[in-house]
Design a protein around this motif. Structure first.
Motif, PDB file in Angstrom:
ATOM      1  N   THR A 543     -36.847  59.656   7.069  1.00 54.20           N
ATOM      2  CA  THR A 543     -37.548  60.123   8.274  1.00 54.20           C
ATOM      3  C   THR A 543     -36.867  59.673   9.562  1.00 54.20           C
ATOM      4  O   THR A 543     -37.052  60.281  10.613  1.00 54.20           O
ATOM      5  CB  THR A 543     -39.001  59.615   8.269  1.00 54.20           C
ATOM      6  N   GLY A 544     -36.052  58.615   9.511  1.00 50.59           N
ATOM      7  CA  GLY A 544     -35.408  58.131  10.727  1.00 50.59           C
ATOM      8  C   GLY A 544     -34.130  58.872  11.089  1.00 50.59           C
ATOM      9  O   GLY A 544     -33.566  58.660  12.173  1.00 50.59           O
ATOM     10  N   LEU A 554     -35.688  72.891  16.264  1.00 50.78           N
ATOM     11  CA  LEU A 554     -35.872  74.208  16.883  1.00 50.78           C
ATOM     12  C   LEU A 554     -37.217  74.826  16.540  1.00 50.78           C
ATOM     13  O   LEU A 554     -37.756  75.614  17.320  1.00 50.78           O
ATOM     14  CB  LEU A 554     -34.759  75.152  16.440  1.00 50.78           C
ATOM     15  N   ALA A 555     -37.726  74.511  15.371  1.00 53.72           N
ATOM     16  CA  ALA A 555     -39.011  75.078  14.958  1.00 53.72           C
ATOM     17  C   ALA A 555     -39.626  74.159  13.911  1.00 53.72           C
ATOM     18  O   ALA A 555     -38.921  73.464  13.168  1.00 53.72           O
ATOM     19  CB  ALA A 555     -38.822  76.486  14.392  1.00 53.72           C
ATOM     20  N   GLY A 556     -40.978  74.170  13.856  1.00 49.86           N
ATOM     21  CA  GLY A 556     -41.662  73.357  12.864  1.00 49.86           C
ATOM     22  C   GLY A 556     -41.615  71.879  13.202  1.00 49.86           C
ATOM     23  O   GLY A 556     -41.621  71.482  14.371  1.00 49.86           O
ATOM     24  N   ARG A 557     -41.492  71.059  12.197  1.00 47.47           N
ATOM     25  CA  ARG A 557     -41.546  69.614  12.366  1.00 47.47           C
ATOM     26  C   ARG A 557     -40.522  68.931  11.477  1.00 47.47           C
ATOM     27  O   ARG A 557     -39.908  69.552  10.612  1.00 47.47           O
ATOM     28  CB  ARG A 557     -42.948  69.097  12.027  1.00 47.47           C
ATOM     29  N   TRP A 558     -40.379  67.614  11.676  1.00 47.49           N
ATOM     30  CA  TRP A 558     -39.523  66.789  10.831  1.00 47.49           C
ATOM     31  C   TRP A 558     -40.387  66.134   9.757  1.00 47.49           C
ATOM     32  O   TRP A 558     -41.610  66.296   9.732  1.00 47.49           O
ATOM     33  CB  TRP A 558     -38.797  65.742  11.679  1.00 47.49           C
ATOM     34  N   VAL A 629     -40.518  73.251   6.282  1.00 46.27           N
ATOM     35  CA  VAL A 629     -41.461  72.765   7.290  1.00 46.27           C
ATOM     36  C   VAL A 629     -40.813  72.631   8.669  1.00 46.27           C
ATOM     37  O   VAL A 629     -41.498  72.404   9.665  1.00 46.27           O
ATOM     38  CB  VAL A 629     -42.075  71.411   6.876  1.00 46.27           C
ATOM     39  N   GLY A 630     -39.457  72.746   8.740  1.00 44.85           N
ATOM     40  CA  GLY A 630     -38.786  72.616  10.034  1.00 44.85           C
ATOM     41  C   GLY A 630     -37.386  73.183   9.991  1.00 44.85           C
ATOM     42  O   GLY A 630     -36.780  73.316   8.920  1.00 44.85           O
ATOM     43  N   VAL A 631     -36.904  73.537  11.166  1.00 47.11           N
ATOM     44  CA  VAL A 631     -35.535  74.043  11.307  1.00 47.11           C
ATOM     45  C   VAL A 631     -34.862  73.274  12.438  1.00 47.11           C
ATOM     46  O   VAL A 631     -35.423  73.163  13.539  1.00 47.11           O
ATOM     47  CB  VAL A 631     -35.511  75.556  11.619  1.00 47.11           C
ATOM     48  N   VAL A 632     -33.668  72.721  12.181  1.00 45.51           N
ATOM     49  CA  VAL A 632     -32.914  71.990  13.193  1.00 45.51           C
ATOM     50  C   VAL A 632     -31.694  72.797  13.603  1.00 45.51           C
ATOM     51  O   VAL A 632     -31.246  73.705  12.887  1.00 45.51           O
ATOM     52  CB  VAL A 632     -32.481  70.597  12.687  1.00 45.51           C
ATOM     53  N   LYS A 633     -31.158  72.455  14.764  1.00 49.48           N
ATOM     54  CA  LYS A 633     -29.959  73.122  15.261  1.00 49.48           C
ATOM     55  C   LYS A 633     -28.789  72.834  14.325  1.00 49.48           C
ATOM     56  O   LYS A 633     -28.693  71.752  13.751  1.00 49.48           O
ATOM     57  CB  LYS A 633     -29.633  72.618  16.673  1.00 49.48           C
ATOM     58  N   ASP A 634     -27.892  73.822  14.182  1.00 51.59           N
ATOM     59  CA  ASP A 634     -26.694  73.621  13.367  1.00 51.59           C
ATOM     60  C   ASP A 634     -25.915  72.417  13.874  1.00 51.59           C
ATOM     61  O   ASP A 634     -25.716  72.256  15.088  1.00 51.59           O
ATOM     62  CB  ASP A 634     -25.794  74.858  13.421  1.00 51.59           C
ATOM     63  N   PRO A 646     -24.446  75.722   5.749  1.00 44.99           N
ATOM     64  CA  PRO A 646     -25.903  75.893   5.701  1.00 44.99           C
ATOM     65  C   PRO A 646     -26.476  74.688   4.967  1.00 44.99           C
ATOM     66  O   PRO A 646     -26.006  74.337   3.877  1.00 44.99           O
ATOM     67  CB  PRO A 646     -26.071  77.190   4.899  1.00 44.99           C
ATOM     68  N   ILE A 647     -27.453  74.026   5.552  1.00 46.64           N
ATOM     69  CA  ILE A 647     -27.892  72.736   5.017  1.00 46.64           C
ATOM     70  C   ILE A 647     -29.392  72.735   4.765  1.00 46.64           C
ATOM     71  O   ILE A 647     -30.187  73.240   5.567  1.00 46.64           O
ATOM     72  CB  ILE A 647     -27.519  71.590   5.992  1.00 46.64           C
ATOM     73  N   MET A 648     -29.753  72.131   3.626  1.00 47.94           N
ATOM     74  CA  MET A 648     -31.141  71.859   3.285  1.00 47.94           C
ATOM     75  C   MET A 648     -31.293  70.349   3.140  1.00 47.94           C
ATOM     76  O   MET A 648     -30.601  69.725   2.339  1.00 47.94           O
ATOM     77  CB  MET A 648     -31.504  72.567   1.981  1.00 47.94           C
ATOM     78  N   PHE A 649     -32.176  69.752   3.949  1.00 50.67           N
ATOM     79  CA  PHE A 649     -32.439  68.318   3.871  1.00 50.67           C
ATOM     80  C   PHE A 649     -33.714  68.083   3.065  1.00 50.67           C
ATOM     81  O   PHE A 649     -34.707  68.808   3.215  1.00 50.67           O
ATOM     82  CB  PHE A 649     -32.645  67.713   5.265  1.00 50.67           C
ATOM     83  N   ILE A 650     -33.674  67.061   2.205  1.00 55.00           N
ATOM     84  CA  ILE A 650     -34.904  66.583   1.580  1.00 55.00           C
ATOM     85  C   ILE A 650     -35.070  65.110   1.949  1.00 55.00           C
ATOM     86  O   ILE A 650     -34.091  64.408   2.201  1.00 55.00           O
ATOM     87  CB  ILE A 650     -34.915  66.772   0.056  1.00 55.00           C
ATOM     88  N   ASN A 651     -36.300  64.679   1.976  1.00 55.52           N
ATOM     89  CA  ASN A 651     -36.612  63.313   2.366  1.00 55.52           C
ATOM     90  C   ASN A 651     -36.770  62.452   1.119  1.00 55.52           C
ATOM     91  O   ASN A 651     -37.623  62.714   0.274  1.00 55.52           O
ATOM     92  CB  ASN A 651     -37.911  63.294   3.186  1.00 55.52           C
ATOM     93  N   GLN A 652     -35.893  61.450   0.993  1.00 55.30           N
ATOM     94  CA  GLN A 652     -36.017  60.480  -0.093  1.00 55.30           C
ATOM     95  C   GLN A 652     -36.206  59.104   0.523  1.00 55.30           C
ATOM     96  O   GLN A 652     -35.258  58.507   1.028  1.00 55.30           O
ATOM     97  CB  GLN A 652     -34.784  60.516  -1.001  1.00 55.30           C
TER      98      GLN A 652
END
Length: 835
Positions: A543-544, A554-558, A629-634, A646-652
């Motif tokens: 999360t940090g 850009l949209a949604g949340r972190w 749940v969210g989209v960040v800038k490239d 193209p990137i997909m982040f998951i939170n571990q």
């Protein structure tokens, strides 16, 4: 006769010291630049030629084509399992070895230190790549547990190269592993595509006991495979069978209703070891490579600069022909044949070239150490033996001397005695329109202007690469590595939490991608109604990471640790129950703009809340439902030469072992923050060295090679301008002398000094203007192709072209203006009194 020719030639040089100085210095600079560039070109072409049996050693590479975009990418790494399949199907391969990059912790006397270029192998590497040994036997890697060290590494770790039989300990995958030194090999030279400071043989079955899929996975490219073929093997025959080999050996992977086959995305190629450095696949994790286009460009520049120096000689020789017209006429009257005169003048040209070469070699000797260090190469100047340059030097003297003197010799030797010696005939009135000299001056400045344009464009692109918005806040970041060490797998959260307490730290985040790391992980995402998956980069964060990296939402949340579906933590080693549960309940993800587009959404907000299925656990557990749940800038985490991912982040939040780096955003004194982080780190572990780098240093290293080559290009472009100016100055001086009577008559007839200066300046700036018209389209074509190699690039506007043209014009005017003013200010009586 030859003594007479030599005496006349030397007297001619002494009589015209300005001419001699310009000619000798211009040729010396041209030949020195040519020699240095050609030595660099030869060095780049010599990679791995030092290796015995290099002609039979091949690297197995995997080349990919993105099914979504059609973009090609080339990798030097390949899969572990491909080695077994190659040996099984191709009897032409007599030996092979899998090389795994490893950076274990060297543990001695209770102290843990970092290692570099340590390699684990699954077989006898020396049987495939016969590295020269200074101690031990060729059987040094026959047994598991044996290791060979480079001379430098042996001295670094033990203080001597007499280390055969000694034992050293490393910590790898959280375990202490002992290796017995069975050999010492010569330090691998810099002109090698293979790098190693230590090579240790291990049992891969036990090493990957917790990750058995690695040994059978066709999509896991984490090491290098080298093979040695029989003498006389036609590698093209093997390569032509690789498509069929892929179909025979690569199985389909069924994940739910989706089918994956690594052969649909990649092709396997066998590349001779000597061709790896300049090949399509570049892998900085072994050694930085180069491309053939750059080498060819440097070779062309070398020949152009040498050609400019020869043009200077030809120009000045024909320009001063009038001063030797009477000499030629008298020699012919006394019985000299035209052939004798041609031999004489070509001989004088060779003498000048020889003197220039002596100076050029002195310049090369003085400049080569700095030049070599600047390019991080190991170039040396030797005159005899293998790699000696004496024969090329002598050949260059002969060729340049003959080519430079050929036209002047034929031009001067054609003078007719009667025409030159008749009454009241001035020596300045000998024939020759000077049209060839004008053409050669145009050619010289076209080359110089073209090189100036290219230098400007390369510099602008280099600056752009360093300063372009990467999509995150690049300043005030410390990137800490080693986070995926086994000793720290359960300490990631604690390390991040303690790092936040260090004075000056503003944010801390963990990630598996980081700035300019070699980490590259992709997965397939299934879209509703489509049969084939979309290939998306797949990386773990916490999360940090958003605040630490400075990403823009850009949209949604972190991610939020208080939301259960935001946490996709998995234990390490992988636990079947945990993976099964994750596949059943699903997880939330954050993607970047490009990933949203690949998933079929033009606007970031439109994809928020959409659910897809992705292959992020073992195949037997199926596809995992993932909700955006969210989209960040490239963000551009890698070099500007590489396409955006193209990137997909998951939170571990915990476990997993996927997060390899910690990103620390700080304020205040950087060194104080770094010391605080190091103190915190040593309070947690003494078995893992603290490895932290500033983001500015990482980016600087990322573009170091490009910067060095760009500056080298600029230096030789400057030399070409200097050579051109020397020739222009000399030509202007002799032309002005030739027009002395004309200038005197013009002044008597009322011409002012500024009129004379304008006349002379225009005569030599007109070729520069024409040179611009030639250089601009050529430079545009060359730079367009060069810029197309970058994924993000500057626009090729008119500024560098206009600036280069104006600079060349100013240089030309500055070169001849002072001399023109001197001639124009002279008293006309001195020019006309002999009449």
């Amino acid at each position: 006769m030859w003594r007479n020719y030599l005496t006349v030639g030397l007297r001619s040089l002494m009589k015209n010291r300005t001419y001699a100085f310009i000619n000798i210095l211009g040729l010396a600079i041209g030949m020195a630049a040519c020699l240095m560039i050609l030595l660099f070109v030869r060095y780049e072409l010599s990679y791995d030629n030092w290796l015995p049996k290099a002609a039979n050693v091949y690297q197995v590479q995997t080349w990919f084509k993105n099914p979504d975009t059609g973009e090609d990418s080339y990798g030097q790494m390949t899969t572990y399992t491909s080695q077994v399949a190659l040996r099984k199907d191709f009897p032409q391969i007599v030996s092979s070895v899998y090389v795994l990059s490893s950076e274990p912790v060297f543990y001695k006397d209770g102290q843990a230190t970092s290692t570099e270029n340590y390699r684990y192998v699954d077989g006898d590497l020396l049987d495939t790549i016969p590295l020269p040994l200074v101690a031990g036997s060729k059987d040094a890697l026959k047994q598991v547990g044996g290791a060979i060290l480079s001379e430098s590494e042996a001295v670094k770790r033990f203080g001597t190269t007499n280390v055969v039989g000694k034992t050293f300990t490393v910590i790898s995958k959280g375990k202490m592993r002992d290796f017995r030194v069975t050999g010492v090999f010569k330090d691998i030279p810099k002109n090698s595509s293979f790098a190693a400071s230590a090579i240790a043989r291990i049992d891969f079955q036990s090493f990957f006991a917790t990750e058995p899929d690695f040994l059978t996975c066709w999509g896991c490219n984490s090491g290098w495979v080298y093979v040695r073929t029989k003498n006389g093997t036609d590698i093209n025959t093997i390569q032509s069978q690789m498509k069929a080999w892929e179909k025979r050996n690569i199985p389909d992977q069924n994940v739910g209703e989706a089918r994956f086959n690594a052969g649909d995305y990649g092709d396997w190629h066998l590349i001779n070891m000597r061709d790896v450095h300049l090949g399509k696949a570049q892998d900085a994790s072994m050694t930085p490579g180069n491309d053939k286009t750059s080498i060819i460009t440097f070779a062309v520049i070398a020949l152009l600069i040498l050609g400019m120096a020869v043009v200077n000689f030809t120009n000045l020789s024909t320009a001063r022909a009038s001063q030797r017209a009477r000499e030629v006429a008298l020699r012919k009257v006394l019985g000299a044949t035209r052939q004798q005169l041609i031999v004489q003048f070509i001989g004088e040209s060779v003498i000048v070239t020889f003197l220039s070469m002596v100076i050029a070699l002195a310049i090369v000797e003085l400049a080569m150490p700095a030049f070599s260090a600047f390019l991080d190469a190991d170039m040396r100047v030797s005159y005899f033996g293998q790699g000696g340059i004496m024969l090329p030097v002598l050949l260059l003297v002969a060729v340049v001397g003959i080519l430079g003197g050929l036209y002047p010799a034929f031009f001067i030797s054609r003078f007719q005695p009667a025409s030159v010696l008749r009454a009241n005939k001035s020596s300045a009135e000998t024939p020759g329109s000077g049209r060839l000299r004008q053409v050669l001056v145009v050619g010289q400045f076209a080359v110089s202007i073209g090189l100036i344009i290219c230098t400007g464009v390369i510099y602008a692109q280099t600056v752009y690469a360093r300063t372009v918005d990467p999509g995150y806040k690049r300043d005030h970041i410390i990137q800490v590595g080693e986070l995926s060490r086994y000793q720290l797998l359960d300490k990631g959260e604690m390390i991040a939490e303690r790092a936040r307490r260090v004075p000056g730290v503003e944010a801390v985040g963990r990630t598996s991608i980081g700035i300019a790391t070699d980490n590259n992980n992709n997965t397939g995402v299934m879209l509703p109604g489509k049969k084939d998956p979309v290939n998306i980069g797949f990386y773990q964060v916490d999360t940090g990471f958003l605040d630490a990296m400075g990403l823009r939402l850009l949209a949604g949340r972190w991610f939020d640790d208080k939301r259960p579906l935001d946490d996709a933590s998995l234990p390490f080693p992988p636990d079947d129950n945990a993976q099964r549960n994750l596949a059943q309940r699903g997880a939330n993800i954050v993607i970047n703009e490009l990933a949203a587009q690949r998933l079929g959404y033009k606007h970031p907000a439109d994809v928020v809340g959409k659910t897809f299925r992705a292959a992020i656990v073992k195949d037997e557990f199926g596809l995992v439902p993932v909700t955006v749940v969210g989209v960040v800038k490239d963000s551009r985490f890698r070099s500007i030469k590489q396409p955006l991912d193209p990137i997909m982040f998951i939170n571990q939040r915990a476990g997993g072992g996927g997060q390899t780096h910690m990103i620390v955003r700080f304020k205040g004194d950087p060194e104080a923050v770094r010391r605080g982080l190091e103190q915190m780190w040593r309070g947690i572990t003494t078995e893992v060295p603290f490895n932290a780098k500033y983001s500015d240093d990482i980016i600087g290293k990322l573009y170091k090679a490009e910067d060095a080559r760009a500056q080298t290009f600029a230096a030789f472009a400057l030399l070409s301008v200097v050579v051109g100016c020397l020739g222009l100055f000399g030509l202007a001086a002799f032309t002005a002398d030739r027009r002395t009577k004309e200038i005197g008559i013009r002044k008597v007839m009322g011409a002012r000094t500024r009129d004379i200066v304008r006349l002379l300046v225009w005569q030599f700036t007109r070729p520069v203007i024409i040179a611009n018209l030639i250089a601009w389209p050529v430079a545009w074509w060359v730079m367009r192709d060069w810029l197309n190699k970058f994924d993000d690039r500057i626009a090729l506007g008119p500024t560098p072209f206009l600036a280069a043209g104006l600079l060349a014009l100013v240089i030309a005017v500055g070169t001849i203006a002072a001399h023109a003013v001197k001639i124009a200010s002279a008293n006309p009586i001195r020019a006309l009194r002999y009449e």
